[in-house]
Every structure is written in structure tokens, then in C-alpha cells.
Design a protein around this motif. Structure first.
Motif, PDB file in Angstrom:
ATOM      1  N   GLU A 167     -22.142   9.668  30.371  1.00 29.31           N
ATOM      2  CA  GLU A 167     -21.256  10.320  29.382  1.00 29.31           C
ATOM      3  C   GLU A 167     -20.122   9.359  29.085  1.00 29.31           C
ATOM      4  N   SER A 196     -17.483   8.732  27.502  1.00 26.51           N
ATOM      5  CA  SER A 196     -16.462   9.344  26.659  1.00 26.51           C
ATOM      6  C   SER A 196     -15.054   8.900  27.006  1.00 26.51           C
ATOM      7  N   SER A 203     -24.230   8.422  24.905  1.00 26.81           N
ATOM      8  CA  SER A 203     -23.437   9.481  24.284  1.00 26.81           C
ATOM      9  C   SER A 203     -24.068   9.886  22.962  1.00 26.81           C
ATOM     10  N   GLN A 235     -29.298  11.840  23.024  1.00 25.57           N
ATOM     11  CA  GLN A 235     -29.097  13.003  23.882  1.00 25.57           C
ATOM     12  C   GLN A 235     -29.688  12.693  25.248  1.00 25.57           C
ATOM     13  N   SER A 271     -22.396   9.858  36.806  1.00 21.85           N
ATOM     14  CA  SER A 271     -22.574  11.141  36.131  1.00 21.85           C
ATOM     15  C   SER A 271     -21.401  12.044  36.487  1.00 21.85           C
ATOM     16  N   ARG A 289     -21.900  15.796  33.930  1.00 21.98           N
ATOM     17  CA  ARG A 289     -22.839  15.566  32.831  1.00 21.98           C
ATOM     18  C   ARG A 289     -24.192  16.245  33.040  1.00 21.98           C
TER      19      ARG A 289
END
Length: 435
Positions: free
Chosen positions: A177, A179, A207, A239, A260, A263
Motif C-alpha cells: 500500500e 500511500s 496502489s 488492485q 503490509s 492492507r
């Protein structure tokens, strides 16, 4: 030695009040409103009585109202649901004490669940209520800045990676992830001063948001250049449940690490369409087995430590109420009630989680938090073996908690894993694994 690491004896917490209330709920929940302490009284007398409640009395009353309302909604009893919701609106407040604030979001979740019976009404009422990307990023930034939870996740992941990658010359880190570049900025700093020099580092970020991947890659590339670290950022716009192993471009000779952070639990929503037998080969198992095929030296998993994936609304509601009461209680120790940043955090992060847990079902219910015990079984089933988090990791987590003035944060060290708690309520757990 394993056990709870704490500074002082905790006082009675808000989450303790929830536990005490739920124990006596079974006898109350089957009574109609006019036969219980939750009777609806019309007119100004009711309002005056509610306003005169002391904080502790109001908190206990709110808990009983929420549990009774959840029971009524689960039984599809709209008359009683409306009675309880009406009283909740008189007591809940976005700027009140922790119980008033958390009650606001559970109340909204119950109301949303009712209106979902009329999809047109639900969509019309919520058409302007979804938080924007900016709102969510702002909430996450506040969460990182004022609370230890994300910092705990990041430092645990980073230290476990540093431990596993000691002496490795070529490191490939896969972020499930991608982000938040803040986590990897700290890792770059640590690698830059590693004895023997930094490795060649390649970070693959996965992502669904292309813009976030681009921004993350640019920021990390600039920092790596400043620190003179050989670096590549590989963005994978996909995804997670549809991740093709070939897209990760893992090369021979690379030491692989996987991060992770909160996630994995959304993948459980993808399996909700299957029976329990069919779900054994569902999205979560497929993803874990795919990652296992990369032969990672370490995979670090951080997840919420609670059971928000129960089969019934009432079961999830009680677990979530206990969990988020503790979370909101912890926020009160760092942010004033009238602080706009606190409202942003609670509304756009925790409020959305609560609403999803309470109002949604099927693939829409993505906040399917589960405890470490269940993640352990899934990881082992996929072929992973547990790694004991090192003492340097434990010491860093302790130092982090010492940076906070309040004494409510606790660190639980058990079976090689770490759990961050507020008082005695577990909130986040971290575990490390290898192929």
C-alpha cells in the motif's frame, strides 16, 4: 520476558465501561423501550433530564442506548430503532467527551444501515458525505502526527527489514500500500549509515492510485539521491487481489522484503461471496500464496487487533464499540475536544471505518479487522513461518511510547509479536514472517 509493559496502574477506561455494559445487555436488549430504562419520554421533561446527566452517567446511558438500538436494527424493528436513535441524537456530539463523539459515528452507522433498505434514499442522503482524497490524506497526516499508532507500524516494519537485510547488497522492498513515503524516508536514513554502506535498494509500490505512486516515487528518488543510495522506484498500478506476480519484476539475486500495513483485511471482503469452504481458496489466500512464491526474507504484517468480521451485526457492533471507545479515549489525551484536527481525524478516518463496519455487508464491508491469531493461521496456511521481532525492535517501540506525555499506551510482547494497546485494550498488532 513476555508480558504487558506499562508505566502506571491504569484507571477505569471508557472501553472498560463498554465491557461492563455489554455483560448486562442480554437481559435488557429483549425488553421494549417502555419496559426498560431506555423508555422514550416526550416533551421538555425528557430533554431536561438528559441534559442534567453527569458525564459518567451519560456515558453509560449512551452505551446502553447504542446496544439497544443495534439490537433493534438487527431485528429490523423500525419503531424501537427510531425511539433509540431519537434519544441518541440528544446526547451524542461531535465536540463532546469521547463517549459522545464515538456515539455519533455509531449512531450514523445504524441510521445508514436502516436507509440502505431504500438504496435511492441512502444514495441521496450520502451523495455529498463521502470524504475526498484530500480529506482522507489530511486525516491520515493528523493520525501520524499526534498518535503513536502509525509510527509504531512504520518503525516495526523498518527495523524488521533492517534486521533481515543485514549484509545484503541488493534489496527489493515490496510495499503493498504505497500511500505514505514517510515510512521509507526513515528507512533510507537508516540504510545510509549502515556499516559497510547502503545496499542497492529497489522499492515496488502497489496502489490503485496512480497519482500517489508518482508522488511517492518522486519524493523517495530525491531523498535517495541526497543520501547517495543506489535506488529505483517501481510503481505497480493494480488492485492487490488481482496482482500479477510478473508485474513485481523480482530478479534473481535480490533479497525480498514485503510490507503490509493494514492492507490485508480488505481482501476478506472479496471472499464474502463464497461459503466458508469455498473461501479457503479466496482472494486473501491467493495473494498470500503469490507473495510466498517470491521467497521473501521477511514479510511484516500490521493489522488492527480486533474482531470486526463477525457474522452478525450485534457481534461486530459490540467488538467495534469496545475498540473505538478505546481509540477515542486515547485521542482525548493528545487533542483538545474543540480541536479541528481531531474532528478531521475522527470524521474522515475512524468515522468512516465505523460506518463501514456497522452499515455495510458483502463486498461493501471492507473494514474486516481480525485478530493476530487468525492472521497467524492464514500466514502459516500459505507457507510462511513466523520470525521473532528483535529486541532492537521492542526497544524502539518502547522509546516511541516514552515520547508521549500520557501513560495510557501499553506494549504487549508475546510469542515474538508486538501489540500496541490503549490501557488494556489491544489496538494494533505487528508480526514478522519469512518464506
Amino acid at each position: 520476558m513476555p508480558g504487558m509493559i506499562r508505566e502506571d496502574t491504569p484507571s477505569l477506561s471508557l472501553s472498560s465501561s463498554v465491557s461492563a455494559s455489554t455483560q448486562s445487555f442480554s437481559s435488557l436488549s429483549n425488553l421494549p423501550p417502555h419496559h426498560s430504562a431506555l423508555s422514550s419520554v416526550n416533551g421538555p421533561t425528557q430533554h431536561l433530564w438528559l441534559q442534567e446527566l453527569r458525564s459518567e452517567e451519560r456515558g453509560l446511558y449512551l452505551i446502553q442506548l447504542l446496544l439497544s438500538c443495534a439490537n433493534a436494527v438487527a431485528c429490523n424493528n423500525m419503531e424501537y430503532s427510531n425511539v433509540f436513535l431519537e434519544q441518541l441524537t440528544l446526547l451524542a456530539s461531535l465536540t463532546g467527551d469521547p463517549m459522545q463523539r464515538v456515539a455519533t459515528y455509531f449512531m450514523e452507522g445504524l441510521a445508514a444501515r436502516i436507509t440502505k433498505s431504500w438504496p435511492g434514499v441512502y444514495r441521496a442522503l450520502n451523495s455529498t458525505q463521502l470524504p475526498s482524497i484530500v480529506d482522507m490524506l489530511s486525516a491520515r497526516q493528523v493520525f501520524f502526527s499526534v498518535c503513536p499508532y502509525l509510527k509504531f507500524a512504520f518503525l516495526t516494519v523498518n527495523q524488521a527489514i533492517l534486521d533481515a537485510m543485514e549484509g545484503e547488497k541488493v534489496v527489493h522492498l515490496i510495499d503493498l500500500e504505497a500511500s505514505d513515503p514517510v515510512q521509507w524516508l526513515a528507512l533510507l536514513q537508516a540504510l545510509s549509515v549502515r556499516p559497510g554502506g547502503p545496499p542497492h535498494l529497489r522499492i515496488t509500490g502497489v496502489s490503485e492510485r496512480r497519482a500517489v505512486l508518482e508522488q511517492t516515487g518522486q519524493r523517495l528518488s530525491i531523498e535517495a539521491e541526497k543520501l547517495d543510495i543506489p535506488f529505483q522506484f517501481h510503481p505497480v498500478h493494480a488492485q492487490l487481489e488481482n496482482l500479477d506476480i510478473e508485474l513485481l519484476r523480482v530478479k534473481t539475486g535480490e533479497a525480498v522484503a514485503i510490507s503490509s500495513v493494514m492492507r490485508l483485511h480488505p481482501l476478506l471482503a472479496k471472499d464474502s461471496r463464497f461459503t466458508a469452504h469455498e473461501a479457503s481458496g479466496g482472494a486473501i489466500d491467493q495473494v498470500l500464496r503469490t507473495l510466498r512464491c517470491l521467497s521473501p526474507k521477511v514479510m511484516v504484517v500490521v493489522e488492527q487487533e480486533s474482531s470486526h468480521n463477525g457474522p452478525t451485526l450485534l457481534e461486530r457492533f459490540i467488538e467495534a464499540l469496545h475498540y473505538y471507545c478505546a481509540m477515542f479515549d486515547s485521542l482525548d489525551s493528545t487533542l483538545p475536544q474543540q480541536c479541528p484536527e481531531r474532528v478531521t481525524l475522527e470524521k474522515h478516518l475512524f468515522g468512516q471505518e465505523i460506518k463501514n463496519i456497522v452499515a455495510c455487508e458483502g463486498v461493501e464491508r471492507v473494514e474486516r479487522h481480525e485478530k493476530l491469531e487468525k492472521w497467524r493461521k492464514r500466514m502459516e496456511s500459505a507457507g510462511f513461518q513466523m520470525l521473532v521481532l528483535s529486541q532492537p525492535t521492542v526497544l524502539q517501540a518502547k522509546r516511541l511510547l516514552h515520547c508521549y506525555a500520557c501513560d495510557g499506551y501499553r506494549l504487549l510482547e508475546k510469542d515474538g509479536c508486538l501489540t500496541l494497546c490503549w490501557q488494556d485494550t489491544p489496538l494494533y498488532s505487528a508480526s514478522a514472517w519469512h518464506a
